[in-house]
Design a protein around this motif. Structure first.
Motif, PDB file in Angstrom:
ATOM      1  N   HIS A  77       7.687 -14.862  -1.839  1.00 19.32           N
ATOM      2  CA  HIS A  77       7.107 -13.692  -1.273  1.00 19.32           C
ATOM      3  C   HIS A  77       8.516 -12.676  -0.364  1.00 19.32           C
ATOM      4  N   CYS A  78       9.237 -12.898  -0.963  1.00 15.82           N
ATOM      5  CA  CYS A  78      10.881 -11.945  -0.851  1.00 15.82           C
ATOM      6  C   CYS A  78      11.287 -11.422  -2.203  1.00 15.82           C
ATOM      7  N   VAL A  79      10.860  -9.992  -2.233  1.00 14.29           N
ATOM      8  CA  VAL A  79      11.231  -9.207  -3.161  1.00 14.29           C
ATOM      9  C   VAL A  79      11.366  -8.259  -3.023  1.00 14.29           C
ATOM     10  N   ILE A  80      12.386  -7.339  -3.713  1.00 11.56           N
ATOM     11  CA  ILE A  80      12.700  -5.604  -4.011  1.00 11.56           C
ATOM     12  C   ILE A  80      11.990  -5.145  -4.713  1.00 11.56           C
ATOM     13  N   THR A  81      11.319  -3.768  -3.657  1.00 17.80           N
ATOM     14  CA  THR A  81      10.149  -3.016  -4.391  1.00 17.80           C
ATOM     15  C   THR A  81      10.862  -1.922  -5.634  1.00 17.80           C
ATOM     16  N   GLU A  93      12.870  -1.470  -1.399  1.00 14.74           N
ATOM     17  CA  GLU A  93      12.449  -1.919  -0.709  1.00 14.74           C
ATOM     18  C   GLU A  93      12.418  -2.962  -0.034  1.00 14.74           C
ATOM     19  N   PRO A  94      12.402  -4.042   0.542  1.00 19.40           N
ATOM     20  CA  PRO A  94      12.851  -5.649   0.912  1.00 19.40           C
ATOM     21  C   PRO A  94      11.446  -5.402   1.549  1.00 19.40           C
ATOM     22  N   MET A  95      10.979  -6.397   0.939  1.00 13.41           N
ATOM     23  CA  MET A  95       9.230  -7.080   1.768  1.00 13.41           C
ATOM     24  C   MET A  95       9.117  -8.435   1.663  1.00 13.41           C
ATOM     25  N   ILE A  96       8.697  -8.867   2.300  1.00 13.52           N
ATOM     26  CA  ILE A  96       8.013 -10.288   2.390  1.00 13.52           C
ATOM     27  C   ILE A  96       6.705 -10.121   2.717  1.00 13.52           C
ATOM     28  N   LEU A  97       5.934 -10.753   1.642  1.00 12.26           N
ATOM     29  CA  LEU A  97       4.294 -10.594   1.424  1.00 12.26           C
ATOM     30  C   LEU A  97       4.058 -11.127   2.064  1.00 12.26           C
ATOM     31  N   ASN A  98       2.977 -10.482   2.322  1.00 10.58           N
ATOM     32  CA  ASN A  98       1.612 -12.017   3.207  1.00 10.58           C
ATOM     33  C   ASN A  98       1.068 -12.779   2.813  1.00 10.58           C
ATOM     34  N   ALA A  99       0.784 -13.383   3.103  1.00 12.01           N
ATOM     35  CA  ALA A  99      -0.301 -14.518   3.001  1.00 12.01           C
ATOM     36  C   ALA A  99      -0.952 -14.687   2.340  1.00 12.01           C
ATOM     37  N   TRP A 154      -5.832  -4.623  -3.433  1.00 15.22           N
ATOM     38  CA  TRP A 154      -4.926  -4.185  -2.239  1.00 15.22           C
ATOM     39  C   TRP A 154      -3.967  -5.508  -1.563  1.00 15.22           C
ATOM     40  N   ALA A 155      -4.636  -6.746  -1.999  1.00 15.63           N
ATOM     41  CA  ALA A 155      -3.980  -7.532  -1.357  1.00 15.63           C
ATOM     42  C   ALA A 155      -2.649  -8.587  -2.416  1.00 15.63           C
ATOM     43  N   GLU A 156      -2.434  -7.872  -3.043  1.00 15.91           N
ATOM     44  CA  GLU A 156      -1.312  -8.067  -3.959  1.00 15.91           C
ATOM     45  C   GLU A 156       0.182  -7.392  -3.782  1.00 15.91           C
ATOM     46  N   TYR A 214       2.565   1.266  11.875  1.00  9.50           N
ATOM     47  CA  TYR A 214       1.268   0.736  11.725  1.00  9.50           C
ATOM     48  C   TYR A 214       1.585  -0.059  10.482  1.00  9.50           C
ATOM     49  N   SER A 215       0.951  -0.971  10.947  1.00  8.12           N
ATOM     50  CA  SER A 215       0.390  -2.141  10.775  1.00  8.12           C
ATOM     51  C   SER A 215       0.732  -2.973   8.928  1.00  8.12           C
ATOM     52  N   VAL A 216       0.453  -1.875   8.450  1.00 13.17           N
ATOM     53  CA  VAL A 216       0.370  -2.707   7.447  1.00 13.17           C
ATOM     54  C   VAL A 216       0.805  -1.306   6.168  1.00 13.17           C
ATOM     55  N   TYR A 217       1.478  -2.142   5.090  1.00 13.76           N
ATOM     56  CA  TYR A 217       2.607  -0.799   4.231  1.00 13.76           C
ATOM     57  C   TYR A 217       2.200  -1.889   2.646  1.00 13.76           C
ATOM     58  N   ASP A 218       1.432  -1.302   1.687  1.00  6.75           N
ATOM     59  CA  ASP A 218       0.891  -1.584   0.598  1.00  6.75           C
ATOM     60  C   ASP A 218       2.125  -1.689  -0.673  1.00  6.75           C
ATOM     61  N   GLY A 219       3.577  -0.928  -0.158  1.00  9.93           N
ATOM     62  CA  GLY A 219       4.334  -0.980  -1.033  1.00  9.93           C
ATOM     63  C   GLY A 219       4.853   0.623  -1.765  1.00  9.93           C
ATOM     64  N   SER A 220       3.787   1.072  -1.101  1.00  7.73           N
ATOM     65  CA  SER A 220       3.660   3.093  -1.544  1.00  7.73           C
ATOM     66  C   SER A 220       3.226   3.851   0.128  1.00  7.73           C
ATOM     67  N   ALA A 221       2.505   2.690   0.933  1.00  7.15           N
ATOM     68  CA  ALA A 221       2.132   3.779   1.950  1.00  7.15           C
ATOM     69  C   ALA A 221       1.665   2.652   3.023  1.00  7.15           C
ATOM     70  N   TRP A 222       2.323   3.527   4.454  1.00 10.10           N
ATOM     71  CA  TRP A 222       1.884   2.524   5.556  1.00 10.10           C
ATOM     72  C   TRP A 222       0.214   2.892   5.594  1.00 10.10           C
ATOM     73  N   MET A 223      -0.809   2.232   6.023  1.00 14.15           N
ATOM     74  CA  MET A 223      -1.709   2.476   6.158  1.00 14.15           C
ATOM     75  C   MET A 223      -2.291   3.137   7.705  1.00 14.15           C
ATOM     76  N   THR A 224      -2.378   4.010   7.045  1.00 15.72           N
ATOM     77  CA  THR A 224      -2.470   5.017   7.613  1.00 15.72           C
ATOM     78  C   THR A 224      -4.451   5.008   7.955  1.00 15.72           C
ATOM     79  N   PRO A 225      -4.776   5.854   9.315  1.00 12.05           N
ATOM     80  CA  PRO A 225      -6.606   6.395   8.809  1.00 12.05           C
ATOM     81  C   PRO A 225      -6.864   7.008   7.291  1.00 12.05           C
ATOM     82  N   GLU A 226      -5.635   7.994   6.701  1.00 11.06           N
ATOM     83  CA  GLU A 226      -6.599   8.490   5.660  1.00 11.06           C
ATOM     84  C   GLU A 226      -5.815   7.767   4.938  1.00 11.06           C
ATOM     85  N   HIS A 227      -5.088   6.475   4.349  1.00 10.35           N
ATOM     86  CA  HIS A 227      -5.227   5.484   3.391  1.00 10.35           C
ATOM     87  C   HIS A 227      -6.128   5.915   3.000  1.00 10.35           C
TER      88      HIS A 227
END
Length: 185
Positions: A23-27, A31-37, A50-52, A99-112
């Motif tokens: 779950h620990c990856v570099i994009t 960017e360092p990411m600890i991918l969620n459950a 989206w969960a990937e 913002y609560s969630v990041y998908d590897g390219s953008a934060w989950m704003t209302p426009e996402h």
């Protein structure tokens, strides 16, 4: 029966190795990411999409997952420090709340396109701040290290929440973070 099969330390090491190894990856952007459950690391998640590629700042991931990695030291700590640095310096909403969630390219704003109103739940940011505070204390007490960016983010978060309390006398459950100040929904 819920009888432990391993000593607690051995079980903790297995979880650590699984989280760090899978779950620990570099994009591609570094960017360092600890991918969620909910991430499809083993390719068996039934709801592809989206969960990937997804991290959360709290709740299922974020600083609460990074804190145990800090405590294991070495390469685990190094990765956790990079990840917390990333969270502390990215994803700010107009109100200053993350913002609560990041998908590897953008934060989950209302426009996402994958945004969901549930991402406005206060638990994400509350967990982020709580475990950020624990990480700050651990790093100071264990290594004598001050992370000024972490501390500034923590202080900013406390001031945001104190302002909300002074105005509303309530922290609420869901927030609108798109204004100058957070508002209860």
């Amino acid at each position: 029966h819920n009888t432990p099969k391993l000593p607690e330390g051995a079980a903790a090491e297995l979880v650590r190795d699984w989280v760090y190894g899978k779950h620990c990856v570099i994009t591609d952007k570094g960017e360092p990411m600890i991918l969620n459950a909910f991430t499809d690391i083993e390719k068996d998640w039934p709801h592809a999409g989206w969960a990937e590629w997804n991290i959360m700042i709290g709740w299922c991931c974020g600083t609460m997952t990074a804190l145990p990695l800090l405590k294991f030291g070495g390469e685990y700590r190094d990765f956790a420090v990079r990840f917390i640095d990333f969270l502390a310096t990215h994803g700010n909403s107009p109100s200053g709340v993350k913002y609560s969630v990041y998908d590897g390219s953008a934060w989950m704003t209302p426009e996402h396109p994958e945004f969901h109103p549930g991402y406005n739940h206060c638990r994400f940011y509350s967990d982020f701040l709580y475990y950020l505070g624990k990480a700050i204390r651990y790093e100071k007490e264990t290594y004598g290290v001050l992370h000024c960016i972490w501390e500034a983010e923590f202080d900013k978060g406390l001031h945001i929440l104190m302002d909300l309390w002074e105005r509303e006398k309530d922290f609420g459950m869901y927030w609108d973070v798109e204004g100058e100040r957070i508002m209860l929904i």
